[in-house]
Write a protein that holds these residues in place. Structure first.
Motif, PDB file in Angstrom:
ATOM      1  N   PRO A   8       0.815  -1.220   0.000  1.00  0.00           N
ATOM      2  CA  PRO A   8       0.000   0.000   0.000  1.00  0.00           C
ATOM      3  C   PRO A   8       0.843   1.260   0.000  1.00  0.00           C
ATOM      4  CG  PRO A   8       0.069  -0.942   2.197  1.00  0.00           C
ATOM      5  CD  PRO A   8       0.739  -1.926   1.285  1.00  0.00           C
ATOM      6  N   SER A   9       0.308   2.297  -0.607  1.00  0.00           N
ATOM      7  CA  SER A   9       0.977   3.600  -0.612  1.00  0.00           C
ATOM      8  C   SER A   9       0.449   4.424   0.552  1.00  0.00           C
ATOM      9  CB  SER A   9       0.710   4.324  -1.930  1.00  0.00           C
ATOM     10  OG  SER A   9      -0.680   4.483  -2.137  1.00  0.00           O
ATOM     11  N   VAL A  10       1.303   5.297   1.091  1.00  0.00           N
ATOM     12  CA  VAL A  10       0.915   6.122   2.224  1.00  0.00           C
ATOM     13  C   VAL A  10       1.359   7.559   1.998  1.00  0.00           C
ATOM     14  CG1 VAL A  10       3.019   5.501   3.527  1.00  0.00           C
ATOM     15  CG2 VAL A  10       1.022   6.417   4.740  1.00  0.00           C
ATOM     16  N   LEU A  11       0.478   8.476   2.325  1.00  0.00           N
ATOM     17  CA  LEU A  11       0.804   9.891   2.370  1.00  0.00           C
ATOM     18  C   LEU A  11       0.923  10.282   3.833  1.00  0.00           C
ATOM     19  CD1 LEU A  11       1.026  12.828   1.317  1.00  0.00           C
ATOM     20  CD2 LEU A  11      -1.470  12.919   1.375  1.00  0.00           C
ATOM     21  N   ASP A  60      -3.421   4.647  -0.505  1.00  0.00           N
ATOM     22  CA  ASP A  60      -4.150   3.681   0.320  1.00  0.00           C
ATOM     23  C   ASP A  60      -4.343   4.194   1.740  1.00  0.00           C
ATOM     24  OD1 ASP A  60      -4.365   1.260  -1.507  1.00  0.00           O
ATOM     25  OD2 ASP A  60      -2.214   1.646  -1.585  1.00  0.00           O
ATOM     26  N   ALA A  61      -3.462   5.067   2.193  1.00  0.00           N
ATOM     27  CA  ALA A  61      -3.573   5.590   3.548  1.00  0.00           C
ATOM     28  C   ALA A  61      -3.099   7.031   3.595  1.00  0.00           C
ATOM     29  CB  ALA A  61      -2.749   4.744   4.523  1.00  0.00           C
ATOM     30  N   GLY A  75      -9.566   2.832   1.473  1.00  0.00           N
ATOM     31  CA  GLY A  75      -8.382   3.463   2.064  1.00  0.00           C
ATOM     32  C   GLY A  75      -8.669   4.025   3.447  1.00  0.00           C
ATOM     33  N   VAL A  76      -7.595   4.272   4.180  1.00  0.00           N
ATOM     34  CA  VAL A  76      -7.702   4.649   5.588  1.00  0.00           C
ATOM     35  C   VAL A  76      -7.197   6.066   5.814  1.00  0.00           C
ATOM     36  CG1 VAL A  76      -6.903   4.124   7.934  1.00  0.00           C
ATOM     37  CG2 VAL A  76      -7.423   2.267   6.341  1.00  0.00           C
ATOM     38  N   LEU A  77      -7.980   6.842   6.545  1.00  0.00           N
ATOM     39  CA  LEU A  77      -7.563   8.155   7.018  1.00  0.00           C
ATOM     40  C   LEU A  77      -7.223   8.032   8.488  1.00  0.00           C
ATOM     41  CD1 LEU A  77      -7.261  11.264   6.763  1.00  0.00           C
ATOM     42  CD2 LEU A  77      -9.705  11.435   7.299  1.00  0.00           C
ATOM     43  N   ALA A  78      -5.989   8.409   8.864  1.00  0.00           N
ATOM     44  CA  ALA A  78      -5.540   8.375  10.258  1.00  0.00           C
ATOM     45  C   ALA A  78      -5.048   9.772  10.626  1.00  0.00           C
ATOM     46  CB  ALA A  78      -4.425   7.353  10.441  1.00  0.00           C
ATOM     47  N   VAL A  79      -5.600  10.340  11.689  1.00  0.00           N
ATOM     48  CA  VAL A  79      -5.282  11.706  12.097  1.00  0.00           C
ATOM     49  C   VAL A  79      -4.807  11.714  13.534  1.00  0.00           C
ATOM     50  CG1 VAL A  79      -6.171  14.050  12.385  1.00  0.00           C
ATOM     51  CG2 VAL A  79      -7.022  12.626  10.509  1.00  0.00           C
ATOM     52  N   TRP A  80      -3.585  12.204  13.751  1.00  0.00           N
ATOM     53  CA  TRP A  80      -3.010  12.288  15.096  1.00  0.00           C
ATOM     54  C   TRP A  80      -3.616  13.472  15.842  1.00  0.00           C
ATOM     55  CZ3 TRP A  80      -0.557  15.716  18.241  1.00  0.00           C
ATOM     56  CH2 TRP A  80       0.167  15.206  19.329  1.00  0.00           C
ATOM     57  N   SER A  81      -3.789  13.302  17.159  1.00  0.00           N
ATOM     58  CA  SER A  81      -4.282  14.400  17.984  1.00  0.00           C
ATOM     59  C   SER A  81      -3.764  14.253  19.406  1.00  0.00           C
ATOM     60  CB  SER A  81      -5.815  14.416  17.992  1.00  0.00           C
ATOM     61  OG  SER A  81      -6.309  15.469  18.800  1.00  0.00           O
ATOM     62  N   ALA A  82      -3.543  15.382  20.060  1.00  0.00           N
ATOM     63  CA  ALA A  82      -3.089  15.370  21.448  1.00  0.00           C
ATOM     64  C   ALA A  82      -4.232  15.075  22.413  1.00  0.00           C
ATOM     65  CB  ALA A  82      -2.451  16.711  21.802  1.00  0.00           C
ATOM     66  N   VAL A 137      -5.243   8.590  18.015  1.00  0.00           N
ATOM     67  CA  VAL A 137      -5.297   8.530  16.559  1.00  0.00           C
ATOM     68  C   VAL A 137      -6.759   8.328  16.165  1.00  0.00           C
ATOM     69  CG1 VAL A 137      -4.649   7.259  14.490  1.00  0.00           C
ATOM     70  CG2 VAL A 137      -2.970   7.600  16.304  1.00  0.00           C
ATOM     71  N   HIS A 138      -7.275   9.265  15.369  1.00  0.00           N
ATOM     72  CA  HIS A 138      -8.624   9.123  14.813  1.00  0.00           C
ATOM     73  C   HIS A 138      -8.500   8.325  13.512  1.00  0.00           C
ATOM     74  CE1 HIS A 138     -10.605  11.923  17.548  1.00  0.00           C
ATOM     75  NE2 HIS A 138      -9.582  12.751  17.382  1.00  0.00           N
ATOM     76  N   LEU A 139      -9.294   7.281  13.377  1.00  0.00           N
ATOM     77  CA  LEU A 139      -9.233   6.409  12.217  1.00  0.00           C
ATOM     78  C   LEU A 139     -10.587   6.345  11.518  1.00  0.00           C
ATOM     79  CD1 LEU A 139      -7.255   3.598  14.009  1.00  0.00           C
ATOM     80  CD2 LEU A 139      -6.418   4.782  11.987  1.00  0.00           C
ATOM     81  N   ALA A 140     -10.559   6.312  10.195  1.00  0.00           N
ATOM     82  CA  ALA A 140     -11.781   6.214   9.413  1.00  0.00           C
ATOM     83  C   ALA A 140     -11.439   5.592   8.063  1.00  0.00           C
ATOM     84  CB  ALA A 140     -12.403   7.599   9.208  1.00  0.00           C
ATOM     85  N   VAL A 141     -12.408   4.913   7.471  1.00  0.00           N
ATOM     86  CA  VAL A 141     -12.200   4.188   6.224  1.00  0.00           C
ATOM     87  C   VAL A 141     -13.114   4.745   5.133  1.00  0.00           C
ATOM     88  CG1 VAL A 141     -12.362   1.929   5.081  1.00  0.00           C
ATOM     89  CG2 VAL A 141     -11.510   2.098   7.434  1.00  0.00           C
ATOM     90  N   ARG A 142     -12.547   5.009   3.966  1.00  0.00           N
ATOM     91  CA  ARG A 142     -13.373   5.398   2.823  1.00  0.00           C
ATOM     92  C   ARG A 142     -14.134   4.160   2.327  1.00  0.00           C
ATOM     93  NH1 ARG A 142     -11.753   7.326  -3.372  1.00  0.00           N
ATOM     94  NH2 ARG A 142     -13.884   7.080  -4.119  1.00  0.00           N
ATOM     95  N   PRO A 143     -15.427   4.290   2.086  1.00  0.00           N
ATOM     96  CA  PRO A 143     -16.179   3.128   1.610  1.00  0.00           C
ATOM     97  C   PRO A 143     -15.593   2.543   0.338  1.00  0.00           C
ATOM     98  CG  PRO A 143     -17.652   4.916   2.223  1.00  0.00           C
ATOM     99  CD  PRO A 143     -16.257   5.481   2.266  1.00  0.00           C
ATOM    100  N   GLY A 144     -15.686   1.235   0.215  1.00  0.00           N
ATOM    101  CA  GLY A 144     -15.150   0.538  -0.961  1.00  0.00           C
ATOM    102  C   GLY A 144     -16.032   0.702  -2.182  1.00  0.00           C
TER     103      GLY A 144
END
Length: 225
Positions: A65-68, A140-141, A178-185, A218-225
């Motif tokens: 998978p590719s990651v940004l 992908d992420a 694909g997965v969206l992951a967002v860091w937060s304090a 870490v907030h996680l969410a998935v784009r629908p397939g």
């Protein structure tokens, strides 16, 4: 009287397009300060590494998978991704030239030199919000760590990333599933709601205990397939 160990040493200070960026040494730690706001240091890194691992886990065995990675910071997320052979293309978006320089030929090079030499790695010097708005190809992420969280942005312009329009752009930058992951304090129930409203699925927040104070998340969410 404070000792020299107690007083942070400024290693570099620059004015960039988004204000002042400072690299400090405080004892054994390196710290990045933006417009007087503490961003991160080299004391721990477990939550930044978990940001990358949580996204990979959520991809459920997808091959190469590719990651940004949004935000180079002190390099924990990049170094961790590059150390894992399961990742394919690794793109890092960083808008501050100073931070890129500190990694390429400055005090942060010891943390990231191997990752920067990895042929999978690409560093893009641009604003993340503009990047996801204008990008044509997909990933992908998305592992995003450009603020202290959706409710505590470093600059006002970053707030657009967490709006309905910004999350729609993130979804377009992701491949189906694909997965969206967002860091937060800190946790943000409001942001969780925004993710659901933007059409993401499997929205959840994972707490990561850290050496200092309250857990990061870490907030996680998935784009629908």
């Amino acid at each position: 009287m404070p000792t020299s160990y107690d007083i942070p040493e400024v290693l570099d200070r620059r004015e960039g397009p988004h204000g002042e960026v400072v690299l400090r040494r405080h004892g054994e730690l390196l710290q990045i300060i933006a417009n007087g706001c503490f961003l991160m240091d080299t004391s721990d890194g477990r939550s930044e590494r978990r940001l990358v691992d949580a996204a990979l886990d959520a991809l459920d065995g997808r091959t190469g998978p590719s990651v940004l990675i949004g935000g180079l910071g002190v390099g924990f997320s990049l170094a961790h991704a590059a150390a894992d052979p399961r990742w394919g293309r690794i793109t890092v978006v960083e808008r501050e030239r100073a931070i890129i320089d500190w990694h390429r030929r400055g005090p942060l090079a010891t943390l990231s030199e191997r990752a920067l030499a990895d042929p999978r790695t690409e560093i893009v010097e641009t604003d993340l919000v503009a990047f996801v708005n204008e990008r044509c190809d997909t990933f992908d992420a998305l592992c995003l760590d450009i603020d202290n969280g959706p409710d505590w942005t470093v600059t006002e312009g970053n707030g657009g990333l967490y709006t309905a329009a910004g999350l729609a752009s993130c979804a377009r930058a992701l491949r189906p599933g694909g997965v969206l992951a967002v860091w937060s304090a800190q946790p943000s129930p409001e942001f969780e709601g925004s993710l659901w409203n933007a059409g993401f699925q499997q929205v959840r927040t994972e707490e990561i205990p850290v050496a200092r104070g309250v857990p990061d998340v870490v907030h996680l969410a998935v784009r629908p397939g």
